[in-house]
Design an enzyme around this catalytic site. Sequence first.
Site, short mmCIF file in Angstrom:
data_model
loop_
_atom_site.label_atom_id
_atom_site.label_comp_id
_atom_site.label_asym_id
_atom_site.label_seq_id
_atom_site.Cartn_x
_atom_site.Cartn_y
_atom_site.Cartn_z
N TYR A 120 46.55 57.87 49.00
CA TYR A 120 47.22 56.94 49.91
C TYR A 120 47.14 57.43 51.35
CZ TYR A 120 50.78 53.82 51.80
OH TYR A 120 51.44 52.88 52.56
N ASN A 149 44.69 43.67 54.13
CA ASN A 149 46.07 44.08 53.89
C ASN A 149 46.31 44.59 52.47
OD1 ASN A 149 49.21 43.74 54.27
ND2 ASN A 149 48.68 42.47 52.50
N SER A 183 49.59 52.54 57.95
CA SER A 183 50.93 53.01 57.62
C SER A 183 51.30 54.12 58.59
CB SER A 183 50.93 53.56 56.18
OG SER A 183 52.09 54.32 55.90
N ASP A 213 39.56 40.95 43.48
CA ASP A 213 39.86 42.36 43.66
C ASP A 213 39.03 42.87 44.83
OD1 ASP A 213 40.12 45.14 43.46
OD2 ASP A 213 39.87 45.17 41.27
N THR A 250 59.34 45.69 50.38
CA THR A 250 58.43 44.95 49.50
C THR A 250 58.46 45.61 48.13
OG1 THR A 250 56.45 46.31 49.84
CG2 THR A 250 56.90 44.60 51.50
#
Length: 283
Positions: A172, A102, A154, A75, A207
């Site tokens: 995020y 990633n 992103s 992790d 994905t």
Amino acid sequence: MGRLEGKVAFITGAARGQGRSHAIRLAEEGAAVIAVDICEQISTVFYPLATEADLEETQRLVEDADGRILTAVADVRDRARLQAAYDAGVAEFGPVDIVLPNAGIMPVIGEGERVQAWHDGIDTLLTGVWHTLEITIPGMIERGRGGAIIITSSTAGLSGIGLNTLPGQAAYVAAKHGVVGLMRLYAGQLAQHNIRVNTVHPTGVNTPMVANAEYGAFVERFPEIAGSPLYQNPMPVQLIEPVDVSNAIVYLASDEARYVTGVTFPVDAGYLNRGPALTDVQG
């Protein structure tokens, strides 16, 4: 002879999706791969995360491409376990030349576990990247042969667009912006060691993070959000494929990009280049 022949790559989030694709493409170009993934569920993630079976499949696909790979369950939030995975990989293949932080998750995009979703998102998407950098960079400096670090961000890392402002989405977007700051900091510090640091910024990628039943249900429930022009690519493709990102990463990791550093590299089908039209929609 491949473009990455003789190199060693350390890839997090490699059990499936973009990470698996990166492992395969780098192996095809001659790199040995140290592939790491958590392989267990995080409670605030609304879709199933990768399993050990998925990581084994990544190993099989890399080996089918005549590549060398060592896998490890770790992790990125747990620095000690990530260090152990890195050490095992270096013992097997030698010093690392290419680092791909990633590993990523999309915490709940609905109400869900509100506060914990923020912490899980930041811990995985930002602190996990920092852990990866701090573990791998000392060896790259000590070896003295330069290297390449490519961080997965992103389009959300270069824009303020998110599905909502709930904690999972906020984490995020904040984290994907945050890794750009890390990239710029480390690119400046590491240039003297010939270590290049860049970020890649994909649009939506095909994905399990996006292509899953839970996300589909959200789109059906709130078509005015996910169906908004803000979320459409100007080029005629809804989702790009993981290999489209992998091909960009192969370039950035190769000697072809030997003087490319400190760059935010979009692979976005024109998503970030919508100019006045985007301003008009937002305004």
